[in-house]
Design a protein around this motif. Structure first.
Motif, PDB file in Angstrom:
ATOM      1  N   ARG A 111       0.854  -1.192   0.000  1.00  0.00           N
ATOM      2  CA  ARG A 111       0.000   0.000   0.000  1.00  0.00           C
ATOM      3  C   ARG A 111       0.885   1.236   0.000  1.00  0.00           C
ATOM      4  N   VAL A 112       0.439   2.269  -0.705  1.00  0.00           N
ATOM      5  CA  VAL A 112       1.111   3.568  -0.677  1.00  0.00           C
ATOM      6  C   VAL A 112       0.159   4.573  -0.032  1.00  0.00           C
ATOM      7  N   GLY A 113       0.743   5.582   0.618  1.00  0.00           N
ATOM      8  CA  GLY A 113      -0.065   6.562   1.332  1.00  0.00           C
ATOM      9  C   GLY A 113      -0.199   6.142   2.794  1.00  0.00           C
ATOM     10  N   ASP A 114      -1.213   6.681   3.439  1.00  0.00           N
ATOM     11  CA  ASP A 114      -1.447   6.350   4.854  1.00  0.00           C
ATOM     12  C   ASP A 114      -2.785   5.633   5.008  1.00  0.00           C
ATOM     13  N   ASP A 115      -3.211   5.465   6.254  1.00  0.00           N
ATOM     14  CA  ASP A 115      -4.456   4.740   6.486  1.00  0.00           C
ATOM     15  C   ASP A 115      -5.674   5.496   5.975  1.00  0.00           C
ATOM     16  N   LEU A 150       9.701  -3.867 -17.494  1.00  0.00           N
ATOM     17  CA  LEU A 150       9.640  -5.194 -18.094  1.00  0.00           C
ATOM     18  C   LEU A 150       9.996  -6.233 -17.032  1.00  0.00           C
ATOM     19  N   ASP A 151       9.205  -7.322 -16.983  1.00  0.00           N
ATOM     20  CA  ASP A 151       9.513  -8.368 -16.011  1.00  0.00           C
ATOM     21  C   ASP A 151      10.219  -9.540 -16.697  1.00  0.00           C
ATOM     22  N   THR A 152      10.624 -10.524 -15.905  1.00  0.00           N
ATOM     23  CA  THR A 152      11.387 -11.644 -16.449  1.00  0.00           C
ATOM     24  C   THR A 152      10.550 -12.547 -17.349  1.00  0.00           C
ATOM     25  N   ALA A 153       9.238 -12.403 -17.328  1.00  0.00           N
ATOM     26  CA  ALA A 153       8.370 -13.172 -18.216  1.00  0.00           C
ATOM     27  C   ALA A 153       8.170 -12.476 -19.554  1.00  0.00           C
ATOM     28  N   GLY A 154       8.822 -11.319 -19.752  1.00  0.00           N
ATOM     29  CA  GLY A 154       8.703 -10.585 -21.013  1.00  0.00           C
ATOM     30  C   GLY A 154       7.503  -9.679 -21.103  1.00  0.00           C
ATOM     31  N   ARG A 155       6.821  -9.458 -19.980  1.00  0.00           N
ATOM     32  CA  ARG A 155       5.646  -8.581 -19.982  1.00  0.00           C
ATOM     33  C   ARG A 155       6.060  -7.140 -19.715  1.00  0.00           C
ATOM     34  N   THR A 156       5.318  -6.200 -20.322  1.00  0.00           N
ATOM     35  CA  THR A 156       5.583  -4.773 -20.142  1.00  0.00           C
ATOM     36  C   THR A 156       4.488  -4.154 -19.285  1.00  0.00           C
ATOM     37  N   HIS A 157       4.901  -3.408 -18.249  1.00  0.00           N
ATOM     38  CA  HIS A 157       3.952  -2.803 -17.301  1.00  0.00           C
ATOM     39  C   HIS A 157       4.049  -1.273 -17.375  1.00  0.00           C
ATOM     40  N   SER A 158       2.898  -0.623 -17.312  1.00  0.00           N
ATOM     41  CA  SER A 158       2.829   0.835 -17.294  1.00  0.00           C
ATOM     42  C   SER A 158       2.899   1.350 -15.860  1.00  0.00           C
ATOM     43  N   ALA A 159       3.319   2.601 -15.739  1.00  0.00           N
ATOM     44  CA  ALA A 159       3.398   3.217 -14.414  1.00  0.00           C
ATOM     45  C   ALA A 159       1.997   3.544 -13.894  1.00  0.00           C
ATOM     46  N   ASP A 160       1.865   3.503 -12.595  1.00  0.00           N
ATOM     47  CA  ASP A 160       0.583   3.828 -11.936  1.00  0.00           C
ATOM     48  C   ASP A 160       0.697   5.252 -11.392  1.00  0.00           C
ATOM     49  N   THR A 161       0.327   6.225 -12.212  1.00  0.00           N
ATOM     50  CA  THR A 161       0.463   7.627 -11.807  1.00  0.00           C
ATOM     51  C   THR A 161      -0.522   8.005 -10.701  1.00  0.00           C
ATOM     52  N   ALA A 162      -1.654   7.316 -10.644  1.00  0.00           N
ATOM     53  CA  ALA A 162      -2.627   7.618  -9.575  1.00  0.00           C
ATOM     54  C   ALA A 162      -2.065   7.197  -8.228  1.00  0.00           C
ATOM     55  N   ALA A 163      -1.420   6.056  -8.154  1.00  0.00           N
ATOM     56  CA  ALA A 163      -0.830   5.612  -6.891  1.00  0.00           C
ATOM     57  C   ALA A 163       0.349   6.497  -6.504  1.00  0.00           C
ATOM     58  N   ALA A 164       1.078   7.020  -7.523  1.00  0.00           N
ATOM     59  CA  ALA A 164       2.249   7.852  -7.230  1.00  0.00           C
ATOM     60  C   ALA A 164       1.876   9.136  -6.499  1.00  0.00           C
ATOM     61  N   ILE A 165       0.610   9.573  -6.631  1.00  0.00           N
ATOM     62  CA  ILE A 165       0.179  10.789  -5.944  1.00  0.00           C
ATOM     63  C   ILE A 165       0.302  10.635  -4.425  1.00  0.00           C
ATOM     64  N   TYR A 166       0.139   9.390  -3.945  1.00  0.00           N
ATOM     65  CA  TYR A 166       0.162   9.155  -2.491  1.00  0.00           C
ATOM     66  C   TYR A 166       1.574   8.930  -1.954  1.00  0.00           C
ATOM     67  N   VAL A 167       2.556   8.965  -2.865  1.00  0.00           N
ATOM     68  CA  VAL A 167       3.948   8.842  -2.445  1.00  0.00           C
ATOM     69  C   VAL A 167       4.488  10.250  -2.219  1.00  0.00           C
ATOM     70  N   GLY A 168       4.979  10.521  -1.021  1.00  0.00           N
ATOM     71  CA  GLY A 168       5.463  11.872  -0.738  1.00  0.00           C
ATOM     72  C   GLY A 168       6.621  12.250  -1.664  1.00  0.00           C
ATOM     73  N   ASP A 169       6.506  13.431  -2.240  1.00  0.00           N
ATOM     74  CA  ASP A 169       7.542  13.967  -3.131  1.00  0.00           C
ATOM     75  C   ASP A 169       7.887  13.002  -4.277  1.00  0.00           C
TER      76      ASP A 169
END
Length: 216
Positions: A111-115, A150-169
């Motif tokens: 989880r990112v952010g607080d309670d 990219l993971d070891t299975a060859g899959r490509t993942h996009s960034a989660d910009t909505a979750a990044a909002i809850y990460v300070g700075d």
């Protein structure tokens, strides 16, 4: 008076008539020569089918022994350059107007952010901490959504910009960086719980070629 009778003179002996060949010695000789040549050619005509040996032309100015010298061997093909390994954590890399340095990677975050304000991961959050420096001559927008994992299975993942909002700075959402300035930020990825990260693909914009950073 006695009458005298004169005796007629004997007729000259008739010369024997010479043959045609005797009277034409030159023509006869030529005919014989031609006949011999024709007969000789007919008898030797079988030589036309005899195999002939091909000969190699030698330049008039060739040095003695040069004709027998073996041809120079073909030059060996140059070896392909070895593939350079991808840069890793702590190594600066560049794409377009940005220089990226991944400082650390934090996997397994639930989880990112607080309670009160935050977001739970669908699988696990992987936080990529990095420094971004503008090496161009004009301002450039840094956007976390342009980055890929990219993971070891060859899959490509996009960034989660909505979750990044809850990460300070996090500094990874549409952050304008002026020339020469640097920003420390965090890009968040929500990946399956059993996924293993292999590499990052970092971009100075959504349309750039990108640069790879190995995480393994």
């Amino acid at each position: 008076m006695t009458e005298q009778h004169s005796t007629p003179a004997p007729a000259p002996a008739e010369q024997p008539r010479r043959s045609w060949f005797a009277r034409h010695k030159i023509l006869t000789t030529i005919g014989v020569v031609v006949l011999v040549a024709v007969v000789g050619g007919a008898m030797g005509g079988g030589d036309d089918d005899a195999p002939t040996t091909a000969s190699t032309a030698v330049p008039a100015d060739a040095a003695p022994g040069e004709a027998d010298a073996p041809a120079d061997p073909a030059p060996a093909e140059p070896e392909a350059p070895a593939e350079q390994p991808a840069a890793g954590v702590g190594t600066p890399v560049r794409d377009g107007k940005f220089e990226f340095t991944v400082t650390s990677v934090e996997p397994g975050v639930a989880r990112v952010g607080d309670d009160l304000f935050g977001e739970d991961a669908q699988g696990q959050f992987l936080l990529v901490h990095l420094r971004v420096t503008n090496i161009g001559d004009e301002a450039q927008m840094f956007d976390g959504s342009s980055q890929k994992l990219l993971d070891t299975a060859g899959r490509t993942h996009s960034a989660d910009t909505a979750a990044a909002i809850y990460v300070g700075d996090s500094n990874s959402f549409l952050n304008q960086i002026n020339p020469g300035n640097s920003v420390d930020g965090t890009v968040v990825f929500d990946i399956p719980a059993d996924a293993a990260p292999a590499s990052l693909e970092l971009h100075d914009s959504a349309f750039s070629g990108g640069v790879s950073v190995a995480l393994g």
